[in-house]
Design a protein around this motif. Sequence first.
Motif, PDB file in Angstrom:
ATOM      1  N   LYS A 180      39.444  23.944  41.089  1.00  0.00           N
ATOM      2  CA  LYS A 180      39.291  23.112  42.289  1.00  0.00           C
ATOM      3  C   LYS A 180      39.323  23.962  43.559  1.00  0.00           C
ATOM      4  CE  LYS A 180      41.749  19.181  40.477  1.00  0.00           C
ATOM      5  NZ  LYS A 180      43.077  19.654  40.095  1.00  0.00           N
ATOM      6  N   ASP A 181      39.799  25.199  43.438  1.00  0.00           N
ATOM      7  CA  ASP A 181      39.926  26.009  44.657  1.00  0.00           C
ATOM      8  C   ASP A 181      38.566  26.447  45.175  1.00  0.00           C
ATOM      9  OD1 ASP A 181      42.771  26.315  45.354  1.00  0.00           O
ATOM     10  OD2 ASP A 181      42.897  26.951  43.268  1.00  0.00           O
ATOM     11  N   ASP A 182      38.519  26.578  46.502  1.00  0.00           N
ATOM     12  CA  ASP A 182      37.262  26.838  47.198  1.00  0.00           C
ATOM     13  C   ASP A 182      37.144  28.350  47.487  1.00  0.00           C
ATOM     14  OD1 ASP A 182      35.303  27.123  49.111  1.00  0.00           O
ATOM     15  OD2 ASP A 182      35.792  25.252  50.130  1.00  0.00           O
ATOM     16  N   ILE A 183      36.372  29.051  46.664  1.00  0.00           N
ATOM     17  CA  ILE A 183      36.303  30.521  46.783  1.00  0.00           C
ATOM     18  C   ILE A 183      35.568  30.987  48.062  1.00  0.00           C
ATOM     19  CG2 ILE A 183      35.429  32.638  45.692  1.00  0.00           C
ATOM     20  CD1 ILE A 183      36.137  31.445  43.002  1.00  0.00           C
ATOM     21  N   PRO A 184      34.402  30.425  48.397  1.00  0.00           N
ATOM     22  CA  PRO A 184      33.705  30.941  49.599  1.00  0.00           C
ATOM     23  C   PRO A 184      34.537  30.791  50.875  1.00  0.00           C
ATOM     24  CG  PRO A 184      32.220  29.579  48.300  1.00  0.00           C
ATOM     25  CD  PRO A 184      33.573  29.432  47.688  1.00  0.00           C
ATOM     26  N   THR A 185      35.197  29.635  51.025  1.00  0.00           N
ATOM     27  CA  THR A 185      35.985  29.444  52.251  1.00  0.00           C
ATOM     28  C   THR A 185      37.259  30.285  52.226  1.00  0.00           C
ATOM     29  OG1 THR A 185      35.105  27.225  52.444  1.00  0.00           O
ATOM     30  CG2 THR A 185      37.070  27.699  53.733  1.00  0.00           C
ATOM     31  N   SER A 186      37.936  30.320  51.068  1.00  0.00           N
ATOM     32  CA  SER A 186      39.149  31.154  50.989  1.00  0.00           C
ATOM     33  C   SER A 186      38.823  32.599  51.336  1.00  0.00           C
ATOM     34  CB  SER A 186      39.744  31.138  49.579  1.00  0.00           C
ATOM     35  OG  SER A 186      40.006  29.841  49.172  1.00  0.00           O
TER      36      SER A 186
END
Length: 450
Positions: free
Chosen positions: A243-249
């Motif tokens: 569920k984690d957002d890689i591009p934004t993180s």
Amino acid sequence: MENNSREQWGSKLGFVLAAAGSAVGLGNVWRFPFATGEHGGAAFLFLYLIAVVLIGYPLMVTEISLGRKSRKNPIGTYKNLAPDTPWWLVGGLGVITGFVLLSYYSVIAGWSLSYIFRSLGGFPEGIDAANIMFETHISGLLEPILYHLIFMVITVGVISAGVVKGIQKVVEMLMPVLAILLVAVVFRSVTLEGAREGISFLFRPDFSAVTAKTFLSVIGQSFFTLSLGMGAIITYGSYLSNKDDIPTSSIQIIGADTLLAIISGLAIFPAVFALGFDPGEGPGLVFVTLPAVFAEMPLGGIFGVLFFILLTIAALTSAISLLEVVVAYVIDEKNWPREKAALTVGGVIFLIGLPPILGYSVWSEATTFAGNILDTYDFIANSVMLPLGGALTSIFAGHALGSKNIVEEANKGATSVKIGNWVAPLLRYVIPISVLVVMLFGIYQTITGE
Ligand code: PFF
């Protein structure tokens, strides 16, 4: 499935803070200012920002995606994604880099730790006295070894406690403290009379100071400061959920790291210029020039203590990510319990860190083309292993695994920002070619002493 039992970050913020904590370290507060000072101030910053966009961001997204896709340490990641191929050696290079890098990183962090106590006693006035104090400290035996040991014990303690109870808890506590301390020191520095010259040094580029060596320094700095090229970010990515957002993180991590580097510059250069010292002092900038600055500055003693506390905190949140790379490997592949892995690996790294300390005293004759033992470790890790690891990771992602797989993994859970196919040419050609050319040229130059 075995993957289900792997620990995961307790929150989105936990991961971003841990990765930002890994990124923000000696690289920002110690290396960035002196590299900037040596290579023309803003000109270095400008080239560095280009490298961050073209190399840093794609590789950050790639390493996190590789970790989440495989849910393994760096060696396990390559074994998992490219079974029965020699690609696992790239993960192996990362694990070895972890040993070398942390061993001397901890020695420098130990200097910082000891300087907290030295600032309490006040610094002597004048650059020569500051120099003598630093030389006396690093050429001692007992003190540097003791502080290196204390720093490693703390690092091992955090890693033994686990991903959420150790790493996450510590970064959630320390990262805000770090930011507040840094802002306090910046405030003191920019309000000194004559501070303006230091600010324009940081923001007004002088391209005449740019040489071929500047490019090696820029590339080395990009990998080092963003913790890329050795699988630390793969390892942290392996504890992420889908569920984690890689591009934004990745944008947040890189943004925080770059901001903290610039703020560190703002903490240091205005004060250095205001008091008439040399910004191109080199690696001694933080340990020699700054104490001399603190000695002459109103309330300098207090700001000295604050500065070295923040430097030590920054180093600690990075050191834990370095140790975690090796510990995750031993846990995944050798099935050791976490505490045993952390203690054993930490013990070995402590021992590997002893020669760099001895290189300032009893082994000062032991030098290479890169300098003394610590300089040599730093050259191998920073100028060879990290760029090589980064270039190979890029080739793996772009060619062997295929950038489509990276794009697909990165975009799982992505909300506002998505990764497009534009990463393909960067991963396949731009990153490996530029990094390898600069690295080989840099090695040649260092060996021939040109
Ligand atoms: N990024 C850290 C710093 O700027 O000090 C150093 C570092 C940590 C490099 C972790 C590599 C790494 F894997």
